[in-house]
Design an enzyme around this catalytic site. Structure first.
Site, mmCIF file in Angstrom:
data_model
loop_
_atom_site.group_PDB
_atom_site.id
_atom_site.type_symbol
_atom_site.label_atom_id
_atom_site.label_comp_id
_atom_site.label_asym_id
_atom_site.label_seq_id
_atom_site.Cartn_x
_atom_site.Cartn_y
_atom_site.Cartn_z
ATOM 1 N N HIS A 135 36.260 28.192 -67.151
ATOM 2 C CA HIS A 135 37.359 28.595 -66.036
ATOM 3 C C HIS A 135 36.961 30.034 -65.503
ATOM 4 C CE1 HIS A 135 40.246 31.585 -67.918
ATOM 5 N NE2 HIS A 135 39.890 30.856 -69.028
ATOM 6 N N ASP B 23 38.101 36.841 -70.854
ATOM 7 C CA ASP B 23 38.598 35.568 -70.504
ATOM 8 C C ASP B 23 38.921 35.429 -69.051
ATOM 9 O OD1 ASP B 23 40.481 33.514 -70.701
ATOM 10 O OD2 ASP B 23 42.132 34.579 -71.481
ATOM 11 N N GLU C 41 43.142 27.666 -64.332
ATOM 12 C CA GLU C 41 43.190 27.250 -65.876
ATOM 13 C C GLU C 41 44.553 27.997 -66.510
ATOM 14 O OE1 GLU C 41 42.381 27.947 -70.183
ATOM 15 O OE2 GLU C 41 42.609 29.382 -68.619
ATOM 16 N N GLU C 42 44.591 29.444 -66.104
ATOM 17 C CA GLU C 42 45.648 30.262 -66.729
ATOM 18 C C GLU C 42 47.136 29.678 -66.179
ATOM 19 O OE1 GLU C 42 44.977 32.253 -68.822
ATOM 20 O OE2 GLU C 42 43.075 33.250 -68.877
ATOM 21 N N ASP D 130 35.262 29.111 -73.402
ATOM 22 C CA ASP D 130 36.270 29.862 -72.917
ATOM 23 C C ASP D 130 36.372 30.912 -73.706
ATOM 24 O OD1 ASP D 130 38.580 30.884 -71.878
ATOM 25 O OD2 ASP D 130 39.767 29.064 -72.133
ATOM 26 N N HIS E 181 44.545 38.924 -72.005
ATOM 27 C CA HIS E 181 45.604 38.928 -71.190
ATOM 28 C C HIS E 181 45.900 40.407 -70.674
ATOM 29 C CE1 HIS E 181 46.607 34.261 -71.262
ATOM 30 N NE2 HIS E 181 45.251 34.299 -71.017
#
Length: 439
Positions: free
Chosen positions: A126, A138, A172-173, A201, A288
């Protein structure tokens, strides 16, 4: 990586330690010659190239409000960057659009010409970040590694038996939206042609682990065997099991697998002893968060995992092409390398050929060693001529798994060729795992 759903309990993965003593004791060199078709080794994926892609993704985020999230300008700029690279490399690319949370999303699909259209091997990652930050680990890390592997396919003009397809997923998130859209809109006849999907990922976590998905046994074994060849133990990936873009493929019966270096779970003392790093800290403390920048990458993990991506693509695409002249001579017997001691050799005997060796003789070297900066590695021709392959470079890195190219056109092809290795400093040990010449 999206971990918004409830976590499942971590499973315990038992990892066998390498028992080098038994492997090394009394191993006598034994060469085998296998004329004819051979599997081409995957090329080394240059770490500098992968990091250059990450630098571009960071710059895109910085210029677009600090992130590359779905529906934001930074995501579209990321897609445009990847697409331009692939278009220039000869891929057939397509943008697939979908709508999520009131905004247009994009998947990028890239097909490499050739291969069996009824046997499609896919690899994907992603490309979107969360809104909180630029998302360089990420999942810039997986996206950059897949991109550079695709570009390596082009540079090599690789002609695999299976058809290769690469993908970069949007949203994706927000719950695997892009990959779900792709799979759900893939006609059943096309789904049946997908022989496997590989997902990457988060593969450059700053306090990394080496996790392998335990889904399709063949794909899982491919990754495990690769890392075992580097002397790196792996564990089964459970932190985000089923929570990345392989899940939609798995749910419709397509074989899946992949790699992961860890998110916000805490590295245990046992894992730190096995892999290095810091116990009691998350694999990725910037998961994140705004600090998921280019400073949030472990180069060693990114390098190893990027090479593993290429290895899987080359291996699982059913062997690729036959080397132009096709004859392979290999010695797979382990030869111990004495610490700060005398040189040792692994040899192969070439016979039945006419003329000289190739101007581009391929020399595949697989050496397991804990400090390659100690090593001098030479190819010794039958007449005693020496071709240096590596002279105490690489510092504290471990293991040499590499294909060298030697201009041996002045050497007679037939005779005993030797890989000679000498450890010239104290405290680190290893062994020759295998040595191969391709004529």
């Amino acid at each position: 990586m999206n971990l918004s759903v409830l976590r499942v309990p971590r499973r315990t993965a038992a990892v066998a330690a390498l028992a080098l003593a038994g492997l090394l004791a009394g191993a006598a060199p034994a060469a085998t010659a296998a004329p004819g078709p051979a599997v081409l080794a995957a090329p080394d994926i240059p770490l500098a190239n992968v990091k250059a892609h990450l630098t571009q993704l960071q710059s895109i985020a910085t210029s677009n409000g600090g992130n590359r999230a779905h529906g934001r300008t930074g995501y579209r700029a990321s897609i445009d960057y990847v697409k331009a690279k692939l278009d220039a490399a000869g891929y057939t690319t397509a943008l697939q659009t979908f709508t999520s949370s009131g905004a247009t999303g994009y998947n990028l699909i890239a097909d490499w010409p050739g291969g069996d259209a009824n046997q499609v091997l896919m690899a994907g990652s992603h490309l979107d970040s969360v809104t909180a930050g630029p998302g360089i680990n990420d999942n810039g890390s997986g996206s950059a590694a897949v991109l550079e592997t695709a570009l390596a396919v082009s540079r090599a003009q690789f002609k695999p038996d299976k058809h290769l397809r690469f993908a970069w997923w949007g949203a994706e998130e927000l719950g695997l939206v892009g990959s779900k859209y792709y799979v759900n809109n893939l006609p059943s006849a096309e789904r049946s042609k997908v022989a496997g999907y590989l997902n990457f990922d988060m593969i450059g976590s700053p306090n990394p682990g080496y996790f392998v998905y335990d889904d399709d046994p063949t794909i899982e074994k491919t990754f495990k065997d690769y890392f075992a060849g580097l002397g790196i133990p792996t564990e089964i990936e459970t932190e985000g099991d089923g929570r990345s873009d392989h899940a939609p493929f798995k749910n419709v019966g397509i074989p899946v697998g992949g790699l992961f270096s860890g998110a916000d779970y805490t590295k245990t003392a046992a894992q730190a002893q096995k892999w290095g790093g810091t116990s009691g800290q998350a694999f990725d403390r910037c998961y994140h968060a705004s600090c998921d920048t280019t400073a949030n990458i472990n180069d060693t993990a990114l390098d190893r995992n990027s090479d593993a991506v290429a290895h899987a693509i080359w291996t699982l695409s059913a062997g690729g092409t036959t080397p132009p002249t096709g004859d392979v001579y290999e010695n797979t017997a382990d030869v111990a390398i004495p610490d700060n001691g005398a040189a040792v050799t692994s040899s192969v005997t070439v016979s039945g050929r006419t003329g000289n060796a190739p101007a581009a003789l391929k020399v595949d070297v697989n050496i397991v060693h804990t400090y390659i900066g100690d090593l001098v590695v030479d190819l010794v021709a039958p007449d005693g001529s020496v071709y240096n392959l590596q002279n105490r470079t690489g510092g504290s890195a471990d293991n040499i798994v590499k294909t060298f190219t030697v201009n041996a056109s002045s050497e007679a092809a037939n005779g005993a060729w030797k890989l000679r290795v000498q450890d010239k400093a104290a405290q680190d040990t290893g062994y020759i795992n295998s040595f191969k010449l391709t004529f």
